[in-house]
Design a protein around this motif. Sequence first.
Motif, mmCIF file in Angstrom:
data_model
loop_
_atom_site.group_PDB
_atom_site.id
_atom_site.type_symbol
_atom_site.label_atom_id
_atom_site.label_comp_id
_atom_site.label_asym_id
_atom_site.label_seq_id
_atom_site.Cartn_x
_atom_site.Cartn_y
_atom_site.Cartn_z
ATOM 1 N N ALA A 19 0.815 -1.223 0.000
ATOM 2 C CA ALA A 19 0.000 0.000 0.000
ATOM 3 C C ALA A 19 0.847 1.270 0.000
ATOM 4 O O ALA A 19 0.573 2.217 -0.761
ATOM 5 C CB ALA A 19 -0.952 -0.008 1.186
ATOM 6 N N GLU A 23 0.977 3.994 -3.112
ATOM 7 C CA GLU A 23 0.594 5.404 -2.984
ATOM 8 C C GLU A 23 1.588 6.291 -3.713
ATOM 9 O O GLU A 23 1.213 7.238 -4.407
ATOM 10 C CB GLU A 23 0.520 5.794 -1.502
ATOM 11 N N ARG A 24 2.876 5.970 -3.560
ATOM 12 C CA ARG A 24 3.915 6.752 -4.241
ATOM 13 C C ARG A 24 3.867 6.540 -5.752
ATOM 14 O O ARG A 24 4.077 7.483 -6.529
ATOM 15 C CB ARG A 24 5.292 6.402 -3.683
ATOM 16 N N ASN A 26 1.170 5.762 -7.546
ATOM 17 C CA ASN A 26 -0.005 6.461 -8.069
ATOM 18 C C ASN A 26 0.214 7.970 -8.133
ATOM 19 O O ASN A 26 -0.219 8.635 -9.076
ATOM 20 C CB ASN A 26 -1.235 6.128 -7.224
#
Length: 333
Positions: A19, A23-24, A26
């Motif tokens: 996760a 996040e990075r 995306n």
Amino acid sequence: MGMNENVSKPLDRLSAELAGDMERVNALIRTRMASRHAPRIPEVTAHLVEAGGKRLRPMLVLAASRLCGYEGEAHVLLAAAVEFIHTATLLHDDVVDESEQRRGRPTANLLWDNKSSVLVGDYLFARSFQLMAETGSMEVMHILSNASATIAEGEVLQLTAAQDITTTEDTYIQIVRGKTAALFSAATEAGAVVAHADKTVQQALFGYGDALGIAFQIVDDLLDYSGSSTTIGKNVGDDFRERKLTLPVIKAIARADATERAFWERTIGKGQQDEADLTTALEILHRREALDASRADAIAWAERAKTALLATPDQPLRQILSDLADFVVSRLS
């Protein structure tokens, strides 16, 4: 990919495990798909990137690098590059196939036009190479640029083999290795390379990605005849209507009698189809047990993927990747 609660668990576990990295990834994707001078680029890209895809290919990069103990940041660049390559190929594929639906939504070429889809795809390929260069690894550049060429080669081979009912299973696997498995294996191999894993582990992760990608595509081809529009994100029977020689049809043709062969020559070879032909095709596929045989092949490739993992570090991520191979074929349940 359509999935129910039971078979989605390995992918959910992989998403949870990665996760923070995702996040990075995306955030990087959103930044790099921007364009100061051509607003249509982020519009078209966002339509596909934000359409609910599971980001499987970038997660394979992250998982492979973490499995090999990597603690740097280059894997985030690689994961974004892989997603851009994948998105670019989808944009181009939909133009070539004249598709109208992708992931349950209208395709970009339908909402905008073919020119926009092709040019935005080209832009994303360029962005992916910028990201690769930022890793500073020539070996990674070689792996992903090679994969990009192989993908294009596979698509051209599919185009030249299209509607030829003498196409063999060997040619089908060669096409699938190009159009689908090449990016899976490049993702897992590049993840190992950026982590400086030894050659045995690099080769094992390449083998895992290759076998997983082949199983994945066989399942997709099967779902076109046995899934639902909600499950597969496109219209059931599209491959038949587009006269694609996928594995179930190739197997059915190999087992066909004269009447069935004439049917395949008319519908696939010559493209002379009426509304009842899809039902007839399904009847033949079941009668010749082509769907069951294709499913057995998909399971066998998934098993090869799991076996390849045995040469990688024994840690929880390895089990998730192994379960992911089972998940791919569980979509047929």
